[in-house]
Enzyme design. Structure first.
Site, PDB file in Angstrom:
ATOM      1  N   LYS A   1      -2.954  -3.525  -1.690  1.00  0.00           N
ATOM      2  CA  LYS A   1      -3.945  -4.247  -2.518  1.00  0.00           C
ATOM      3  C   LYS A   1      -3.559  -4.062  -3.990  1.00  0.00           C
ATOM      4  CE  LYS A   1      -7.556  -4.074   0.990  1.00  0.00           C
ATOM      5  NZ  LYS A   1      -7.291  -3.044   2.005  1.00  0.00           N
TER       6      LYS A   1
ATOM      7  N   GLU B   1       9.329   9.020  15.982  1.00  0.00           N
ATOM      8  CA  GLU B   1       8.091   9.736  16.330  1.00  0.00           C
ATOM      9  C   GLU B   1       8.193  11.175  15.866  1.00  0.00           C
ATOM     10  OE1 GLU B   1       7.073   9.293  20.435  1.00  0.00           O
ATOM     11  OE2 GLU B   1       6.582   7.179  20.189  1.00  0.00           O
TER      12      GLU B   1
ATOM     13  N   ARG C   1       2.074  -3.844   3.616  1.00  0.00           N
ATOM     14  CA  ARG C   1       0.821  -3.584   4.344  1.00  0.00           C
ATOM     15  C   ARG C   1       0.945  -2.313   5.149  1.00  0.00           C
ATOM     16  NH1 ARG C   1      -2.442  -8.765   4.764  1.00  0.00           N
ATOM     17  NH2 ARG C   1      -3.847  -7.287   5.733  1.00  0.00           N
TER      18      ARG C   1
ATOM     19  N   THR D   1      -5.113   1.848   1.678  1.00  0.00           N
ATOM     20  CA  THR D   1      -4.051   0.929   2.069  1.00  0.00           C
ATOM     21  C   THR D   1      -3.069   0.887   0.904  1.00  0.00           C
ATOM     22  OG1 THR D   1      -5.408  -0.871   1.236  1.00  0.00           O
ATOM     23  CG2 THR D   1      -5.378  -0.549   3.625  1.00  0.00           C
TER      24      THR D   1
ATOM     25  N   TYR E   1      13.253   4.251  15.601  1.00  0.00           N
ATOM     26  CA  TYR E   1      12.121   5.056  16.075  1.00  0.00           C
ATOM     27  C   TYR E   1      12.177   6.436  15.450  1.00  0.00           C
ATOM     28  CZ  TYR E   1       9.153   2.700  19.385  1.00  0.00           C
ATOM     29  OH  TYR E   1       8.187   1.917  19.927  1.00  0.00           O
TER      30      TYR E   1
ATOM     31  N   ASP F   1     -12.419   6.326   0.471  1.00  0.00           N
ATOM     32  CA  ASP F   1     -11.552   5.227   0.902  1.00  0.00           C
ATOM     33  C   ASP F   1     -11.289   4.376  -0.341  1.00  0.00           C
ATOM     34  OD1 ASP F   1     -10.429   2.873   1.762  1.00  0.00           O
ATOM     35  OD2 ASP F   1     -11.736   2.642   3.509  1.00  0.00           O
TER      36      ASP F   1
HETATM   37  N1  DSN Z   1     -10.081  -6.453   4.738  1.00  0.00           N
HETATM   38  C1  DSN Z   1     -10.007  -5.781   3.460  1.00  0.00           C
HETATM   39  C2  DSN Z   1     -10.698  -6.545   2.399  1.00  0.00           C
HETATM   40  O1  DSN Z   1     -10.494  -7.741   2.351  1.00  0.00           O
HETATM   41  O2  DSN Z   1     -11.418  -5.987   1.592  1.00  0.00           O
HETATM   42  C3  DSN Z   1     -10.462  -4.395   3.517  1.00  0.00           C
HETATM   43  O3  DSN Z   1      -9.616  -3.673   4.322  1.00  0.00           O
END
Ligand code: DSN
Length: 443
Positions: free
Chosen positions: A225, A53, A231, A222, A51, A196
């Site tokens: 990707k 925080e 993730r 994120t 932890y 984003d």
């Molecule tokens: N769910 C994602 C996608 O597949 O594009 C976006 O966060």
């Protein structure tokens, strides 16, 4: 996984099945990728038990010497890679990251402007099904007839609704985002501009896609990707953002913790650190460029097979196919492609007449196959297999046209479960590709 095998063979078996699925199919969902073994090891480390925080040097638990060292290292790597003065690496994933930005800068009922889900935006950009439209007043922009971001619509919506935040971000948009144009509109209105870049961050880190950093105040992404990490997510504040609001970094940090989250997932942060390290290499720069090159090859091959592509093609890692002229729904084609070993996803297309669960489009991307080192030759084979699959399913549909609609549906279902000789032949082509380009430890 010798311990898991011994302790819980049920979970072990399912994980092994997933390994097999991955090694015998092509990952072509544009938002997915293979993280390296090094990333996996960091995520599986004992940091998962700790932890922490708070933030480095300001924690609410003891035992933070290594946690602080880790978080500071990862922050420094992100700052250097993206050229920003402040980064928060604690958001659990993309949706909480976006929510944290809104929570930092808005009061309930304030207005956000984002791209509509139906036109390629994300749920958290203010979609009606998302909490972001429940707690804030959401206004949505769309695409023009050519499938491009409709900037004149954005201009008039900004004038009318005076949003506090404009979101420049997409999940199913293939073309370049004109960050400068967004910034001109935001600057004129005084709104915060948030990019984003969840889908694009790896391409941007590789220098293969234009960076929004000089133009926007805040960047969210994120990390799993095109960036090929675990993730998780990050929120970055730019120099421009700090110029607009000297307290911006502080507001973002407070919003993530204690505003929305408790303890950060240090094991994920460790994995993000490894991914950032891997992204800061010549090899990764080559990778980013090849992802886009492969997507462009796929687009031009599909056009030759008379597929309709939203926005006419791609500048990025993904393609959105409008299947209307093929007289098949996105879900049917996605299922048939899964049968042959190409895993993509059904997706709405602009002005879709069909509902989101049975949409007219297919979203497909090249980050995964490029991680497996596939190039032009393989992409051409994949395009042909997609074409032949669609043809085979359509031929089957025509044959069953006389049957009533329930029987027709059952018959398509049987086709997708058992396949036909032709689909089975296509499946062997994909299997052969998978064997030629196996999953490896480094990617
Ligand atoms: N769910 C994602 C996608 O597949 O594009 C976006 O966060």
């Amino acid at each position: 996984m010798k311990y898991l095998k011994k302790v819980d063979s049920a979970v072990y078996d399912i994980i092994r099945k997933e390994d097999k699925r991955l090694s015998t199919t092509l990952m072509m969902i544009p938002s997915e990728n293979y993280a390296s073994r090094a990333v996996e090891e960091a995520v599986g480390s004992k940091f998962g038990d700790k932890y922490a925080e708070g933030y480095p040097q300001k924690r609410y638990y003891q035992g933070q010497r290594n946690a602080d060292m880790l978080e500071l290292l990862v922050i420094d790597r992100a700052k250097a890679l993206f050229g920003v003065p402040h980064v928060n690496v604690q958001p659990y994933s993309g949706s909480p990251a976006n929510l944290a930005v809104y929570n930092a800068l808005l009061q309930p009922g304030d207005t956000i402007l984002g791209l509509s889900l139906a036109f390629g935006g994300h749920l958290t950009h203010g979609a009606s099904a998302s909490a972001t439209s429940k707690f804030f007043h959401s206004v949505q922009y769309s695409l023009d007839d050519a499938g491009m971001i409709n900037f004149s619509e954005i201009e008039s919506l900004v004038k009318k609704h005076k949003p506090k935040i404009i979101v420049a971000g997409t999940t199913a948009y293939p073309r370049f985002l004109d960050w400068k144009r967004f910034s001109q509109i935001a600057d004129k209105s005084g709104a915060y501009l948030m990019a984003d870049i969840a889908h694009l961050s790896g391409l941007i880190a590789a220098g293969a896609y234009p960076s929004p950093v000089p133009y926007v105040h805040i960047v969210t992404t994120t990390t799993h990707k095109t960036l090929r990490g675990p993730r998780g997510a990050m929120i970055m504040v730019t120099d421009k953002g700090l110029k607009k609001d000297a307290l911006l970094s502080d507001k973002i940090d407070k919003s993530v913790f204690p505003g929305l989250q408790g303890g950060p997932h240090l094991n994920t942060i460790a994995g993000i650190g490894v991914a950032l390290h891997e992204a800061n290499t010549t090899r990764f720069k080559k990778y980013g460029k090849q992802v886009i090159q492969n997507a462009k090859t796929l687009a031009s091959e599909l056009l030759k097979y008379n597929f309709t592509l939203v926005a006419g093609g791609t500048d990025s890692h993904l393609i959105l196919i409008d299947l209307s002229n093929k007289k098949l729904l996105g879900n049917t084609v996605a299922e048939a492609l899964e049968y042959v070993g190409i895993v993509a996803n059904k997706n709405s297309v602009p002005y879709d007449k069909n509902p989101p669960f049975y949409p007219s489009g297919l979203r497909i991307g090249t980050p995964g196959i490029t991680s497996r080192d596939m190039g032009k030759r393989e992409v051409k084979i994949i395009a042909k297999v997609i074409h032949k699959t669609v043809e085979a399913v359509y031929t089957h549909k025509i044959k069953t046209l006389k049957k009533d609609s329930l029987e027709k549906k059952k018959s398509v279902r049987r086709l997708l479960i058992k396949g036909t000789e032709e689909l089975r032949a296509l499946r062997s082509i994909i299997l052969e590709l998978c064997q030629q380009f196996p999953l490896c430890d480094t990617y």
